[in-house]
Structures are given as C-alpha cells and as structure tokens.
Motif scaffolding. Structure first.
Motif, PDB file in Angstrom:
ATOM      1  N   ASP A 193       0.797  -1.240   0.077  1.00 53.01           N
ATOM      2  CA  ASP A 193      -0.290  -0.001   0.340  1.00 53.01           C
ATOM      3  C   ASP A 193       0.136   1.016  -0.004  1.00 53.01           C
ATOM      4  OD1 ASP A 193       0.930   0.254   2.531  1.00 53.01           O
ATOM      5  OD2 ASP A 193      -0.541  -0.050   3.549  1.00 53.01           O
ATOM      6  N   GLY A 194       2.331   1.340   0.043  1.00 53.55           N
ATOM      7  CA  GLY A 194       3.574   2.345   0.109  1.00 53.55           C
ATOM      8  C   GLY A 194       3.551   2.759   1.497  1.00 53.55           C
ATOM      9  N   ARG A 195       2.929   2.849   2.242  1.00 50.07           N
ATOM     10  CA  ARG A 195       3.659   2.716   3.440  1.00 50.07           C
ATOM     11  C   ARG A 195       5.204   1.971   3.992  1.00 50.07           C
ATOM     12  NH1 ARG A 195      -0.949   4.627   6.683  1.00 50.07           N
ATOM     13  NH2 ARG A 195      -2.948   4.341   5.283  1.00 50.07           N
ATOM     14  N   VAL A 196       5.719   2.434   4.829  1.00 49.10           N
ATOM     15  CA  VAL A 196       7.019   2.086   4.768  1.00 49.10           C
ATOM     16  C   VAL A 196       6.572   1.376   6.462  1.00 49.10           C
ATOM     17  CG1 VAL A 196       8.504   3.822   3.700  1.00 49.10           C
ATOM     18  CG2 VAL A 196       8.306   4.510   6.409  1.00 49.10           C
ATOM     19  N   HIS A 197       7.855   0.090   6.483  1.00 49.91           N
ATOM     20  CA  HIS A 197       7.516  -0.118   7.994  1.00 49.91           C
ATOM     21  C   HIS A 197       8.793  -0.418   8.087  1.00 49.91           C
ATOM     22  CE1 HIS A 197       8.387  -3.794   5.233  1.00 49.91           C
ATOM     23  NE2 HIS A 197       9.279  -4.138   6.441  1.00 49.91           N
ATOM     24  N   ASP A 198       9.575  -1.118   9.488  1.00 57.82           N
ATOM     25  CA  ASP A 198      10.490  -1.461   9.966  1.00 57.82           C
ATOM     26  C   ASP A 198      10.084  -2.489  11.225  1.00 57.82           C
ATOM     27  OD1 ASP A 198      10.216   0.311  11.919  1.00 57.82           O
ATOM     28  OD2 ASP A 198      12.084   1.075  11.125  1.00 57.82           O
ATOM     29  N   TYR A 199      10.801  -2.863  11.734  1.00 59.11           N
ATOM     30  CA  TYR A 199      10.873  -3.009  13.354  1.00 59.11           C
ATOM     31  C   TYR A 199      11.703  -3.131  13.851  1.00 59.11           C
ATOM     32  CZ  TYR A 199       9.244  -6.814   9.482  1.00 59.11           C
ATOM     33  OH  TYR A 199       8.683  -7.177   8.698  1.00 59.11           O
ATOM     34  N   ARG A 200      11.197  -2.922  15.574  1.00 61.45           N
ATOM     35  CA  ARG A 200      11.869  -2.104  16.992  1.00 61.45           C
ATOM     36  C   ARG A 200      12.312  -3.316  17.826  1.00 61.45           C
ATOM     37  NH1 ARG A 200      12.750   1.536  20.316  1.00 61.45           N
ATOM     38  NH2 ARG A 200      13.552   3.286  18.527  1.00 61.45           N
ATOM     39  N   LEU A 201      13.157  -4.007  17.810  1.00 66.55           N
ATOM     40  CA  LEU A 201      13.834  -5.406  18.483  1.00 66.55           C
ATOM     41  C   LEU A 201      14.343  -4.469  19.917  1.00 66.55           C
ATOM     42  CD1 LEU A 201      15.597  -8.408  17.443  1.00 66.55           C
ATOM     43  CD2 LEU A 201      16.386  -7.177  19.621  1.00 66.55           C
TER      44      LEU A 201
ATOM     45  N   GLY B 121      11.753  -8.609  22.957  1.00 73.19           N
ATOM     46  CA  GLY B 121      10.813  -8.688  22.372  1.00 73.19           C
ATOM     47  C   GLY B 121      10.630  -7.972  21.136  1.00 73.19           C
ATOM     48  N   CYS B 122      10.146  -8.162  19.927  1.00 75.28           N
ATOM     49  CA  CYS B 122      10.690  -7.516  19.151  1.00 75.28           C
ATOM     50  C   CYS B 122       9.145  -7.381  18.082  1.00 75.28           C
ATOM     51  CB  CYS B 122      10.492  -8.040  17.409  1.00 75.28           C
ATOM     52  SG  CYS B 122      11.491  -7.724  16.098  1.00 75.28           S
TER      53      CYS B 122
ATOM     54  N   GLY C 208       3.139   6.320  13.347  1.00 73.43           N
ATOM     55  CA  GLY C 208       3.142   5.191  12.755  1.00 73.43           C
ATOM     56  C   GLY C 208       2.371   4.171  13.545  1.00 73.43           C
ATOM     57  N   LYS C 209       1.955   2.610  12.892  1.00 73.90           N
ATOM     58  CA  LYS C 209       1.565   1.917  14.244  1.00 73.90           C
ATOM     59  C   LYS C 209       2.275   0.764  14.144  1.00 73.90           C
ATOM     60  CE  LYS C 209      -1.065  -0.397  10.430  1.00 73.90           C
ATOM     61  NZ  LYS C 209      -2.335  -0.891  10.031  1.00 73.90           N
ATOM     62  N   ALA C 210       1.533   0.393  15.400  1.00 72.79           N
ATOM     63  CA  ALA C 210       2.230  -0.882  16.094  1.00 72.79           C
ATOM     64  C   ALA C 210       1.934  -1.492  15.700  1.00 72.79           C
ATOM     65  CB  ALA C 210       2.509  -1.396  17.302  1.00 72.79           C
ATOM     66  N   MET C 211       2.328  -3.119  14.783  1.00 76.10           N
ATOM     67  CA  MET C 211       1.378  -4.870  14.745  1.00 76.10           C
ATOM     68  C   MET C 211       2.359  -5.723  14.878  1.00 76.10           C
ATOM     69  SD  MET C 211       0.995  -5.403  10.523  1.00 76.10           S
ATOM     70  CE  MET C 211       0.541  -7.339  10.194  1.00 76.10           C
ATOM     71  N   SER C 212       2.342  -6.356  15.631  1.00 80.93           N
ATOM     72  CA  SER C 212       2.905  -7.841  15.604  1.00 80.93           C
ATOM     73  C   SER C 212       4.073  -8.195  14.680  1.00 80.93           C
ATOM     74  CB  SER C 212       1.914  -9.337  15.787  1.00 80.93           C
ATOM     75  OG  SER C 212       3.012 -10.326  15.351  1.00 80.93           O
ATOM     76  N   MET C 213       5.615  -8.640  15.287  1.00 75.07           N
ATOM     77  CA  MET C 213       6.646  -9.328  14.233  1.00 75.07           C
ATOM     78  C   MET C 213       6.131 -10.413  13.322  1.00 75.07           C
ATOM     79  SD  MET C 213      10.328 -10.625  15.278  1.00 75.07           S
ATOM     80  CE  MET C 213       9.498 -12.137  15.413  1.00 75.07           C
ATOM     81  N   LEU C 214       5.626 -10.957  13.949  1.00 76.21           N
ATOM     82  CA  LEU C 214       5.653 -12.279  13.786  1.00 76.21           C
ATOM     83  C   LEU C 214       4.174 -12.521  12.374  1.00 76.21           C
ATOM     84  CD1 LEU C 214       5.500 -15.262  16.555  1.00 76.21           C
ATOM     85  CD2 LEU C 214       6.735 -15.070  14.352  1.00 76.21           C
ATOM     86  N   LYS C 215       3.320 -11.276  12.595  1.00 74.27           N
ATOM     87  CA  LYS C 215       2.139 -11.265  11.414  1.00 74.27           C
ATOM     88  C   LYS C 215       2.313 -10.282  10.563  1.00 74.27           C
ATOM     89  CE  LYS C 215      -1.964 -11.153  14.392  1.00 74.27           C
ATOM     90  NZ  LYS C 215      -3.435 -10.370  15.488  1.00 74.27           N
ATOM     91  N   LEU C 216       3.490  -9.724  10.763  1.00 74.21           N
ATOM     92  CA  LEU C 216       4.182  -8.171   9.493  1.00 74.21           C
ATOM     93  C   LEU C 216       5.130  -9.171   8.680  1.00 74.21           C
ATOM     94  CD1 LEU C 216       3.893  -5.730   8.214  1.00 74.21           C
ATOM     95  CD2 LEU C 216       5.817  -5.041   9.957  1.00 74.21           C
TER      96      LEU C 216
ATOM     97  N   THR D  16      11.097 -18.110  10.434  1.00 75.80           N
ATOM     98  CA  THR D  16      11.328 -18.350  10.888  1.00 75.80           C
ATOM     99  C   THR D  16      13.176 -17.865  11.299  1.00 75.80           C
ATOM    100  OG1 THR D  16       9.953 -20.073  11.499  1.00 75.80           O
ATOM    101  CG2 THR D  16      12.416 -20.636  12.306  1.00 75.80           C
ATOM    102  N   GLU D  17      13.584 -17.902   9.947  1.00 71.52           N
ATOM    103  CA  GLU D  17      15.152 -17.730   9.500  1.00 71.52           C
ATOM    104  C   GLU D  17      15.097 -16.421  10.096  1.00 71.52           C
ATOM    105  OE1 GLU D  17      17.359 -17.435   4.834  1.00 71.52           O
ATOM    106  OE2 GLU D  17      16.428 -18.367   5.572  1.00 71.52           O
ATOM    107  N   ILE D  18      14.442 -15.230   9.679  1.00 73.73           N
ATOM    108  CA  ILE D  18      15.443 -14.034   9.539  1.00 73.73           C
ATOM    109  C   ILE D  18      14.326 -13.381  11.028  1.00 73.73           C
ATOM    110  CG2 ILE D  18      13.894 -11.978   9.142  1.00 73.73           C
ATOM    111  CD1 ILE D  18      12.234 -13.048   6.221  1.00 73.73           C
ATOM    112  N   SER D  19      13.733 -14.439  12.017  1.00 73.55           N
ATOM    113  CA  SER D  19      13.568 -13.678  13.070  1.00 73.55           C
ATOM    114  C   SER D  19      14.570 -14.456  14.141  1.00 73.55           C
ATOM    115  CB  SER D  19      12.200 -15.164  14.016  1.00 73.55           C
ATOM    116  OG  SER D  19      11.593 -14.118  13.484  1.00 73.55           O
ATOM    117  N   LYS D  20      15.071 -15.428  13.660  1.00 75.02           N
ATOM    118  CA  LYS D  20      16.723 -16.050  14.236  1.00 75.02           C
ATOM    119  C   LYS D  20      17.753 -15.046  14.804  1.00 75.02           C
ATOM    120  CE  LYS D  20      15.684 -21.194  14.520  1.00 75.02           C
ATOM    121  NZ  LYS D  20      16.006 -22.472  14.450  1.00 75.02           N
TER     122      LYS D  20
END
Length: 365
Positions: free
Chosen positions: A221-229, A243-244, A262-270, A282-286
């Motif tokens: 949808d054009g929105r940017v995203h990243d992850y906060r660990l 957590g992440c 910005g809005k937050a979302m579960s790492m696994l769902k994203l 699983t590989e990315i999470s590790k």
C-alpha cells in the motif's frame, strides 16, 4: 541487607517537566513488588554542598509524586536523552563527579561513531547499510548513482526528525520526501540532482548528517515499515531479547516512528504478511535475534556497561536483515500498542531486576 534504592536520572525539558514521567511511575510500582526503592532526579536537583538530591518519589497508594532530599543512591539508571542546551553538560559533570556509583548503562556516541565501531566487527558488517558523513553536496553524488534509494538523516536525531528519502526516478530526476525537524511531513517533490543540496539547506537542516544506502521498506500500500527489537540484561546479568514488534508509518511518511503517527503490529504477523513461508519467517527472526546479541556484546565492550538497547531493523523484500539504528535509551510502548502485555511488563521490569543483580554483586565482592 537494607532495601536498595535505584535512582533514575533524567533531564528536565521545559521548566520541571520530565518526558518519561509515566514510565518512571510504572518503574516505581514494579520496584515495590521487587523490594527496590525507586526515586527520580536530574543533575539540576543536586544539592550545591551536600551529597544529596531533591528527588521525586511516587506514592502508588495516594497516586502522587512528592519531592524530598535523599542521599545520592549507589544504583543509577541513566535515562538522559541528548539536549542541545546547558543541561547535557550537567549530566557529564555529574557522572565525572561520581564515578564510584554503579551505573546500569553508559552513554554511547552519536550514530556515526556507533556505525564506525560496529563496522569494525566483521560479524556485524554484513548487516550494515553503506553509510558516510555528509559534508558537502559532492558527497551525495556517488550514492545517488549507486543506489536507487538514499536516506539523509541527522547523526544525533530521534523520532524520525529531519530524515529525507531520495528516490531515483530517472537518470537525473529524483523524488524527495521526508520529515522536517518538527516531524512534519515534507510533501514529495521532484528535482534534479544539482538542486537537492540547495533544498536541503533551505529546509534548515544545519546539523551533522549521514548519507545512508536506502533499503526498500515499502509495503504493497506504499507505507514504509521496519521492526523495533528490544534486548535487555536480565536478572542474571545476561543479554536476552525481550521482544520485537513491527512499525508501519502513515501515508506519505518516510519513517515508521510511533511518535510520527506510525502504528504497531506483531512482528510475526508483519513478517508472515510479507513472506509466504514459515521457514523464511523463522530464519529472519533468528537472524534478527543473532544480530541483536552481536551488537549488544560489541557495544558493551566498546563503551562499557549497558542494560538495554533497541535496534531498528529493516528486512528487504528478499528477507535480508539490515540494522538501521541503535537506540540506548529505548521506549517500550510499542509492545503495549500490540497488546503483548507480558512483553511490555518484562520490558519495564528487567532494568529493575538487573539493578538488583548488580546490587547483590556489589555486596558479595
């Protein structure tokens, strides 16, 4: 052994306002459960002649903050964030005047110095986007030629302030968008390469800046995203990932920071929404977790004792993990936003558990 006291050291903003007062309240409540006193002070609260501080203390029963003179505690949790005024030198003076205190965390350098330090570690280098300091317009040209996406970011900025995204449209045409120093979205505009530097100056960006290889962060949808660990020391003094969470920016924003809308979302769902493979997720999470341990161990060796770090992580469309930034004074509200209450409470409790670990260690030596 008497009940220990943890002093949370912060800096005032305007007048006597403290930015994280709600977090400090929650630390106090958790501290009582762990039999740890929690008080809050700033270097400005130091008595001019006595070794005492005019500390704030929260009373959970009356739900009120009160101020009184307290001895300087031996355990210090530094939550002071950089300010360009007289207050930050007071922090340095306090730490220099009381080196014998047990600090849960040491200050680390600006983004450029952190990048240079991390780059020396071969195990971390592969996770780092190419980054250089911006001194003049000609510094930008090689990056614009080499990468379809380039970011300009302040070396000591926070919350997405002052970040520009430069996207190549054609041979000499680029799309510029970003946020100004007040986090306001800068509307997208097209310009030639030779016009970028002048526009950069006209927006009032005068601080030291970094040029960074851009990683494609756009969702469909054009929105940017990243992850906060968030990685923290636990009650045994060991690094552990708390957590992440995923962060998704608002429309037309080049950043995903929660303070910027910005809005937050579960790492696994994203991750699952982007990669249709459980093995890949699983590989990315590790890989994220491995990176966080490498960074925490390296920075602690370089700067001294740390108790927590937040890593801003990008994952490319191919699943490659990239380290965008390291934050030594992280917030933890992202976990409350995604209703991971156990993770959120652990994120609050772990600095206290680590303080108790250090206190016991001090008394056993």
């Amino acid at each position: 052994m008497p009940q220990p006291t943890l002093g949370i050291m912060a800096l005032y903003l305007n007048g006597k306002r403290l930015e994280e007062i709600d977090y400090f309240r929650k630390l106090t409540i958790q501290g009582k459960k762990l039999e740890l006193n929690v008080i809050v002070f700033t270097p400005e609260d130091l008595h001019p002649t006595k070794k005492a501080i005019a500390a704030l203390q929260y009373d959970p029963l009356n739900k009120k903050w009160t101020r009184s003179w307290k001895p300087i505690p031996n355990l210090i949790y530094d939550r002071c964030r950089y300010q360009k005024n007289y207050r930050f030198p007071l922090l340095r003076k306090f730490r220099a005047s009381y080196p014998q205190l047990t600090y849960l965390n040491r200050p680390i350098a600006h983004k450029w110095n952190v990048y240079q330090s991390l780059y020396k570690d071969r195990s971390i280098r592969a996770y780092l986007p190419e980054t250089i300091q911006y001194h003049k317009a000609s510094d930008l040209s090689p990056f614009l030629q080499k990468y379809p996406l380039v970011y300009l970011k302040p070396s000591d900025g926070t919350g997405g302030r002052g970040i520009l995204c430069i996207r190549r449209l054609g041979n000499q045409l680029f799309l510029i968008q970003g946020r100004d120093l007040s986090r306001r979205i800068i509307p997208p505009r097209k310009m030639r390469a030779d016009q970028i530097a002048a526009s950069f100056q006209s927006w009032g960006f005068k601080d030291h800046y970094l040029i960074q290889q851009g990683i494609s962060l756009a969702l469909p949808d054009g929105r940017v995203h990243d992850y906060r660990l968030l990685i923290q020391k636990n009650g045994k003094g060991d690094w552990e990932v708390t957590g992440c969470a995923g962060r998704i920016g608002p429309l037309r924003s080049v950043t995903s920071n929660l303070h910027g809308g910005g809005k937050a979302m579960s790492m696994l769902k994203l991750l699952q929404s982007r990669f249709n493979s459980a093995e890949k997720v699983t590989e990315i999470s590790k890989s994220m977790e491995q990176l966080s341990h490498l960074v925490a161990v390296h920075l602690e060796k370089h700067y001294g004792r740390l108790c927590e770090l937040a890593l801003d992580i990008a994952v490319s469309p191919t699943g490659q993990v990239w380290l965008l930034e390291v934050n030594p004074k992280p917030a933890r509200e992202v976990f409350a936003r995604i209703k991971e209450i156990d993770t959120y409470e652990s994120a609050i409790r772990r600095p206290l558990e680590y303080a108790l670990y250090l206190n016991e260690k001090n008394h056993s030596e």
